[in-house]
Design an enzyme around this catalytic site. Structure first.
Site, PDB file in Angstrom:
ATOM      1  N   THR A   1      -5.453  -1.399   7.173  1.00 27.99           N
ATOM      2  CA  THR A   1      -5.485  -2.914   7.373  1.00 27.99           C
ATOM      3  C   THR A   1      -6.903  -3.187   7.932  1.00 27.99           C
ATOM      4  O   THR A   1      -7.335  -4.407   8.038  1.00 27.99           O
ATOM      5  CB  THR A   1      -4.301  -3.398   8.198  1.00 27.99           C
TER       6      THR A   1
ATOM      7  N   ASP B   1      -0.954   6.856   6.610  1.00 24.92           N
ATOM      8  CA  ASP B   1      -1.046   5.379   6.848  1.00 24.92           C
ATOM      9  C   ASP B   1      -1.996   4.990   8.003  1.00 24.92           C
ATOM     10  O   ASP B   1      -2.136   6.041   8.924  1.00 24.92           O
ATOM     11  CB  ASP B   1       0.287   4.926   6.824  1.00 24.92           C
TER      12      ASP B   1
ATOM     13  N   ARG C   1       6.486  -8.548   1.606  1.00 24.72           N
ATOM     14  CA  ARG C   1       7.414  -8.064   2.545  1.00 24.72           C
ATOM     15  C   ARG C   1       7.896  -9.457   3.371  1.00 24.72           C
ATOM     16  O   ARG C   1       9.085  -9.435   3.734  1.00 24.72           O
ATOM     17  CB  ARG C   1       6.776  -7.471   3.621  1.00 24.72           C
TER      18      ARG C   1
ATOM     19  N   LYS D   1       0.955  -1.394  -0.046  1.00 17.01           N
ATOM     20  CA  LYS D   1      -0.053  -0.034   0.241  1.00 17.01           C
ATOM     21  C   LYS D   1       0.997   1.155   0.065  1.00 17.01           C
ATOM     22  O   LYS D   1       0.575   2.316  -0.705  1.00 17.01           O
ATOM     23  CB  LYS D   1      -0.892   0.144   1.062  1.00 17.01           C
ATOM     24  N   THR D   2       1.965   1.308   0.860  1.00 12.87           N
ATOM     25  CA  THR D   2       2.804   2.474   0.838  1.00 12.87           C
ATOM     26  C   THR D   2       3.578   2.550  -0.338  1.00 12.87           C
ATOM     27  O   THR D   2       3.772   3.588  -1.161  1.00 12.87           O
ATOM     28  CB  THR D   2       3.722   2.335   1.953  1.00 12.87           C
TER      29      THR D   2
END
Length: 348
Positions: A161, A112, A220, A67-68
Site C-alpha cells: 500500500t 504482502d 472490501r 491485491k491478495t
C-alpha cells in the site's frame, strides 16, 4: 489506539472466512480493473505458452482493492502452488530458506506488505529473484561458512500500500508493476450483486447502487456494508434490501452519502475547527485525534484526498472548500485557512 470503523479497508478478524468464500475463482470472474486484468491475462498466457514462470510481479495501491485475490488467481490460472507470507513476519533470512527450497518449478511466493521487509531480507532475496540461488550460512562467528544453493525458478508476487517506501533495487527487480485504483460505482454495484447472490440476500438494484456509491471505491468495504445492511434488513425489513432500507441502515451505521464514517468526519472537522482549515502536519493532527499517524496516512487519507475533501501540501493537510460545504461550514475567503501553530515547520 486501535479502531475498526465500518469503512476501514483493513481485513477484520471475523471477516477472513467470509472473504475467502466471496473471492472469484478465475481471473475472468474478477470484476473491475479492466486494463490491469487484460495486461495480466496476456502475461499469464505468454508464460504458459513458453512454459516459463511468470515474471516477478508487484501490485500496489490502497488496501481492500484485491491485491491478495489477484495473487491467488494468478496461481490458479498458472496451475501452481502459492506460498503466502508478509513483510513484518520475516525477521531473518532463515525464515525464508525452508519456503524457497521447497518451491516447485513455477510456484509463487506471495509477500504482502512487502515494503516492510527488513534490509537483510531484501539482500537475501535479490540473488533468489535474479539467479534463483540463495546463500545459506552454516555457522556464525569468524569461521562462518556460506553455501550457495540453487532453487527452482519461481515467481515472487509482492503487494504494498506504500509503493514509495520500496527501495529502488527492489522495485527494479519486478518485471510487472501494476497499480490498482479505486473502483467506479458501476463496478462496485456488480460486486455487491455478486456477493448478495453468494450470501443469498434479496437485494434490489437501487439498494445495490446505494451501497456501491457509499463504499469509498473499495470492494472490501462494499462487501462489509452489505453484510451489515443484510443484518438490518433481516430484523427490520423482512430481509429485503431496498434503496430506502439500505439508506436507513447506512445512516444508522454513520456512513453518509459520501461514504464517510465517524473517523473521516473527525479528521476533516478537526482540521477545520482546531487548525483553521490547515495547513497542519500529520503528527499534530494525530495528536489532536488520539490516532496513530500511520493509520491516518494509510487508511483514511487516500479516500479523502481522492475525493477532493483534503489536500496534502508541502506544509501539511488542508481542508478543501468542498469539505467545508459537505460538513455545513461557511467557506472562508482564504480557503487555505489560518496558519496552524507549528504547521510551518512540520513536513508530511
Amino acid at each position: 489506539m486501535s479502531r475498526a470503523e465500518i469503512t476501514t479497508p483493513e481485513v477484520l478478524t471475523e471477516e477472513s472466512v467470509v472473504e475467502l468464500k466471496l473471492r472469484p475463482q478465475r481471473l475472468a470472474e474478477f470484476i473491475g480493473q479492466a486494463k490491469l486484468k487484460d495486461g495480466l491475462d496476456i502475461a499469464i498466457q505468454a508464460a504458459l505458452g513458453r512454459r516459463e514462470p511468470l515474471d516477478h510481479t508487484l501490485f500496489h495501491g490502497p488496501p481492500g482493492l484485491g491485491k491478495t485475490t489477484l495473487a491467488e488467481l494468478i496461481a490458479r490460472e498458472l496451475g501452481v502452488n502459492i506460498h503466502t507470507t508478509s513483510g513484518p513476519a520475516l525477521e531473518k533470512p532463515a525464515d525464508l530458506v525452508g519456503t524457497l527450497t521447497n518451491l516447485r518449478p513455477g510456484d509463487i511466493l506471495f509477500i504482502d506488505e512487502i515494503h516492510r521487509l527488513r534490509p537483510i531480507i531484501e539482500e537475501f532475496l535479490y540473488p533468489a529473484m535474479e539467479d534463483f540461488k540463495i546463500d545459506i550460512r552454516l555457522s556464525d562467528g569468524p569461521h562462518a561458512q556460506t553455501v550457495t544453493m540453487t532453487i527452482e525458478r519461481f515467481t515472487l508476487i509482492g503487494a504494498t500500500t506504500r509503493f514509495g517506501l520500496l527501495t529502488a533495487p527492489m522495485r527494479a527487480r519486478f518485471g510487472l508493476t501494476m497499480r490498482l485504483d479505486f473502483y467506479p460505482t458501476a463496478d462496485l454495484e456488480e460486486i455487491v450483486r455478486r456477493t448478495a447472490a453468494v450470501l443469498k440476500v434479496d437485494l434490489h438494484d437501487g439498494g445495490a447502487h446505494e451501497l456501491a456509491r457509499r463504499s469509498r471505491g473499495t470492494p472490501r468495504i462494499a462487501n462489509r456494508l452489505l453484510r451489515r445492511v443484510r443484518d438490518y434488513a433481516q430484523v427490520r425489513a423482512n430481509g429485503v434490501i431496498s434503496p430506502s432500507v439500505a439508506s436507513d441502515a447506512l445512516a444508522m451505521l454513520d456512513v453518509d452519502d459520501f461514504g464517510l464514517d465517524d473517523m473521516d468526519a473527525r479528521i476533516v472537522k478537526t482540521i477545520i475547527e482546531k487548525f483553521d482549515g490547515g495547513p497542519v502536519g500529520v503528527q499534530s493532527l494525530a495528536a489532536a485525534l488520539g490516532e496513530d499517524p500511520g493509520t491516518i496516512e494509510e487508511v483514511y487519507e487516500p479516500f479523502l484526498v481522492q475525493n477532493g475533501l483534503l489536500h496534502r501540501t508541502a506544509r501539511g493537510r488542508v481542508a478543501s472548500p468542498q469539505a467545508y460545504r459537505h460538513f455545513g461550514y461557511s467557506v472562508p475567503a482564504n480557503t487555505q485557512g489560518a496558519q496552524a501553530p507549528g504547521a510551518q515547520t512540520e513536513l508530511l
